[in-house]
Motif scaffolding. Sequence first.
Motif, PDB file in Angstrom:
ATOM      1  N   ASP A   1       0.826  -1.204   0.000  1.00  0.00           N
ATOM      2  CA  ASP A   1       0.000   0.000   0.000  1.00  0.00           C
ATOM      3  C   ASP A   1       0.861   1.254   0.000  1.00  0.00           C
ATOM      4  O   ASP A   1       0.595   2.224  -0.718  1.00  0.00           O
ATOM      5  CB  ASP A   1      -0.918  -0.017   1.220  1.00  0.00           C
ATOM      6  N   LEU A   2       1.918   1.225   0.792  1.00  0.00           N
ATOM      7  CA  LEU A   2       2.816   2.368   0.886  1.00  0.00           C
ATOM      8  C   LEU A   2       3.527   2.615  -0.441  1.00  0.00           C
ATOM      9  O   LEU A   2       3.686   3.765  -0.879  1.00  0.00           O
ATOM     10  CB  LEU A   2       3.838   2.118   2.003  1.00  0.00           C
ATOM     11  N   MET A   3       3.950   1.547  -1.101  1.00  0.00           N
ATOM     12  CA  MET A   3       4.605   1.673  -2.402  1.00  0.00           C
ATOM     13  C   MET A   3       3.638   2.257  -3.427  1.00  0.00           C
ATOM     14  O   MET A   3       4.005   3.143  -4.221  1.00  0.00           O
ATOM     15  CB  MET A   3       5.090   0.293  -2.858  1.00  0.00           C
ATOM     16  N   SER A   4       2.413   1.789  -3.402  1.00  0.00           N
ATOM     17  CA  SER A   4       1.406   2.278  -4.357  1.00  0.00           C
ATOM     18  C   SER A   4       1.128   3.764  -4.153  1.00  0.00           C
ATOM     19  O   SER A   4       1.075   4.540  -5.112  1.00  0.00           O
ATOM     20  CB  SER A   4       0.112   1.472  -4.204  1.00  0.00           C
ATOM     21  N   ARG A   5       0.987   4.167  -2.890  1.00  0.00           N
ATOM     22  CA  ARG A   5       0.692   5.564  -2.595  1.00  0.00           C
ATOM     23  C   ARG A   5       1.887   6.465  -2.938  1.00  0.00           C
ATOM     24  O   ARG A   5       1.714   7.580  -3.432  1.00  0.00           O
ATOM     25  CB  ARG A   5       0.320   5.716  -1.116  1.00  0.00           C
ATOM     26  N   THR A   6       3.099   5.975  -2.657  1.00  0.00           N
ATOM     27  CA  THR A   6       4.294   6.759  -2.954  1.00  0.00           C
ATOM     28  C   THR A   6       4.465   6.932  -4.455  1.00  0.00           C
ATOM     29  O   THR A   6       4.755   8.032  -4.944  1.00  0.00           O
ATOM     30  CB  THR A   6       5.546   6.067  -2.361  1.00  0.00           C
ATOM     31  N   THR A   7       4.275   5.843  -5.214  1.00  0.00           N
ATOM     32  CA  THR A   7       4.379   5.905  -6.671  1.00  0.00           C
ATOM     33  C   THR A   7       3.352   6.869  -7.254  1.00  0.00           C
ATOM     34  O   THR A   7       3.657   7.675  -8.145  1.00  0.00           O
ATOM     35  CB  THR A   7       4.181   4.502  -7.278  1.00  0.00           C
ATOM     36  N   GLU A   8       2.136   6.798  -6.721  1.00  0.00           N
ATOM     37  CA  GLU A   8       1.068   7.681  -7.199  1.00  0.00           C
ATOM     38  C   GLU A   8       1.386   9.141  -6.909  1.00  0.00           C
ATOM     39  O   GLU A   8       1.185  10.019  -7.758  1.00  0.00           O
ATOM     40  CB  GLU A   8      -0.250   7.281  -6.529  1.00  0.00           C
ATOM     41  N   SER A   9       1.894   9.413  -5.721  1.00  0.00           N
ATOM     42  CA  SER A   9       2.228  10.788  -5.351  1.00  0.00           C
ATOM     43  C   SER A   9       3.374  11.333  -6.207  1.00  0.00           C
ATOM     44  O   SER A   9       3.352  12.493  -6.641  1.00  0.00           O
ATOM     45  CB  SER A   9       2.601  10.855  -3.870  1.00  0.00           C
ATOM     46  N   LEU A  10       4.391  10.488  -6.458  1.00  0.00           N
ATOM     47  CA  LEU A  10       5.519  10.921  -7.288  1.00  0.00           C
ATOM     48  C   LEU A  10       5.095  11.127  -8.737  1.00  0.00           C
ATOM     49  O   LEU A  10       5.590  12.041  -9.417  1.00  0.00           O
ATOM     50  CB  LEU A  10       6.643   9.894  -7.208  1.00  0.00           C
ATOM     51  N   SER A  11       4.181  10.301  -9.206  1.00  0.00           N
ATOM     52  CA  SER A  11       3.673  10.471 -10.573  1.00  0.00           C
ATOM     53  C   SER A  11       2.989  11.814 -10.734  1.00  0.00           C
ATOM     54  O   SER A  11       3.072  12.455 -11.785  1.00  0.00           O
ATOM     55  CB  SER A  11       2.697   9.342 -10.919  1.00  0.00           C
ATOM     56  N   GLY A  12       2.325  12.254  -9.659  1.00  0.00           N
ATOM     57  CA  GLY A  12       1.689  13.559  -9.695  1.00  0.00           C
ATOM     58  C   GLY A  12       2.680  14.690  -9.818  1.00  0.00           C
ATOM     59  O   GLY A  12       2.333  15.803 -10.252  1.00  0.00           O
ATOM     60  N   LEU A  13       3.936  14.432  -9.440  1.00  0.00           N
ATOM     61  CA  LEU A  13       5.006  15.436  -9.567  1.00  0.00           C
ATOM     62  C   LEU A  13       5.810  15.238 -10.843  1.00  0.00           C
ATOM     63  O   LEU A  13       6.820  15.937 -11.069  1.00  0.00           O
ATOM     64  CB  LEU A  13       5.942  15.352  -8.344  1.00  0.00           C
ATOM     65  N   VAL A  46       2.709  11.838   0.987  1.00  0.00           N
ATOM     66  CA  VAL A  46       2.108  10.512   0.827  1.00  0.00           C
ATOM     67  C   VAL A  46       0.821  10.442   1.644  1.00  0.00           C
ATOM     68  O   VAL A  46       0.803  10.817   2.820  1.00  0.00           O
ATOM     69  CB  VAL A  46       3.083   9.407   1.289  1.00  0.00           C
ATOM     70  N   ALA A  47      -0.235   9.977   1.010  1.00  0.00           N
ATOM     71  CA  ALA A  47      -1.517   9.850   1.718  1.00  0.00           C
ATOM     72  C   ALA A  47      -1.354   8.890   2.895  1.00  0.00           C
ATOM     73  O   ALA A  47      -0.587   7.923   2.819  1.00  0.00           O
ATOM     74  CB  ALA A  47      -2.583   9.328   0.769  1.00  0.00           C
ATOM     75  N   PRO A  48      -2.021   9.151   4.027  1.00  0.00           N
ATOM     76  CA  PRO A  48      -1.908   8.272   5.202  1.00  0.00           C
ATOM     77  C   PRO A  48      -2.197   6.817   4.862  1.00  0.00           C
ATOM     78  O   PRO A  48      -3.080   6.511   4.055  1.00  0.00           O
ATOM     79  CB  PRO A  48      -2.955   8.835   6.163  1.00  0.00           C
ATOM     80  N   VAL A  49      -1.457   5.932   5.479  1.00  0.00           N
ATOM     81  CA  VAL A  49      -1.633   4.494   5.261  1.00  0.00           C
ATOM     82  C   VAL A  49      -2.693   3.965   6.218  1.00  0.00           C
ATOM     83  O   VAL A  49      -2.694   4.301   7.411  1.00  0.00           O
ATOM     84  CB  VAL A  49      -0.300   3.754   5.482  1.00  0.00           C
ATOM     85  N   GLN A  50      -3.591   3.147   5.682  1.00  0.00           N
ATOM     86  CA  GLN A  50      -4.624   2.532   6.505  1.00  0.00           C
ATOM     87  C   GLN A  50      -4.135   1.186   7.023  1.00  0.00           C
ATOM     88  O   GLN A  50      -3.744   0.321   6.246  1.00  0.00           O
ATOM     89  CB  GLN A  50      -5.910   2.336   5.696  1.00  0.00           C
ATOM     90  N   VAL A  51      -4.132   1.033   8.349  1.00  0.00           N
ATOM     91  CA  VAL A  51      -3.704  -0.226   8.958  1.00  0.00           C
ATOM     92  C   VAL A  51      -4.926  -0.900   9.587  1.00  0.00           C
ATOM     93  O   VAL A  51      -5.575  -0.327  10.469  1.00  0.00           O
ATOM     94  CB  VAL A  51      -2.627   0.010  10.040  1.00  0.00           C
TER      95      VAL A  51
END
Length: 291
Positions: A59-71, A155-160
Motif C-alpha cells: 500500500d505504501l509503495m502504491s501511494r508513494t508511486t502515485e504521489s511521485l507520478s503527480g510530480l 504521501v496519503a496516510p496508510v490505513q492499517v
Amino acid sequence: MKALRTFVSAIAILAGAALVVAWCGAWLLLSAVDDGVVARTMVQTALATPAVTARIGDDLMSRTTESLSGLGIDLTAIGADGAVRTALVKWTQSDDFKQTVLDQVDAAREKLHEELASRDRPQGPFTVSINVSATVNKRLGEIPVVGSQIPNVAVAPVQVELVSADSFNKARTAYSRLEFAKRYFLWIGGALIVVGLLVSTRRRYVIAKFLIAVGAMALGLVVIVTVATPERLASGLPGGDQGTWGQLAIQAFSDAALPAMRRTIAIIGAVAIAAGALMVMILKSFSSARR
C-alpha cells in the motif's frame, strides 16, 4: 423457615459479591480501553503479523508511486522502482516503523473508544490512519545513487487494519455488555446484599460475610489471570475466544495491562477480606462482653 431464610440470605450474599467483583472487572477492562492500552496492544499484535506488514508495504509503495507520478517522477524511468520498493518494505518490517505507528496511538485510542461505543457504526474492520510522509521522504533520500533524484512528496496516510470486521463486531457487542455491567452490576449487587440482610437470621454478620465473599472471589480471579493466558481466559468466556466477550479480553489482558489489573484486584480482595475478618472479630468481642 429459619433454614430457608439462611439459604436465601447466603445465595443473595454470594450473588451480590459475584456481581460486585464482575463490576470491578468490567471497570478495569473498560479503563484499559479508555487508557489506550487495548489500542496499543492491537497495533503491536497487527504489526507482528508478516501478512499485515506486507500489505502495508504494498500500500505504501502504491501511494508513494502515485504521489511521485503527480510530480512528474516515474520511478521505473529513473531505475528506482526496485530500490524504493525494497526500502519501503524493509522499513515497514523494522522497529522504527512500529514505533512510528505507536507514536500515533492516541488517535487510535480515541477512535477505538468512539467506534466501540457507537451504535450507528456500519459493520466493518477497525482501521487506523498512519501519517508516514516525513519518514518516507527520509527513507527515499537515503537510497544510494537515486535517492537524490527523488523530491519530497506528500504521501496519503496508510490505513492499517487492526481488527477484522467480524471480530470487531463481536468486540462491540462485548463492549456494550461491559458498559452495562459497569453501569448496573454494583447497584444490583448492593440490592442483593440488602435482600440478604433483610432475610438473614443473623443480620449483624451479613456485611462481614459479604466482604469476605468479595475478597475470596477477587483473589480467586487473581489466581486465574495469573496462571492462564489471555487466550485461555477468553476461551472460558461465553462464545470462546472468538465470542463477544473474548475479543476484548484478549486485547485487554495483554502484558501491558494485566499486571496493573491483577494488582488492583489483589488489593481489593485483600482489603475486603481483612475488613470482613475485622468486623467478625469486633462483633464477636462485643458478644463476649455482653455475656
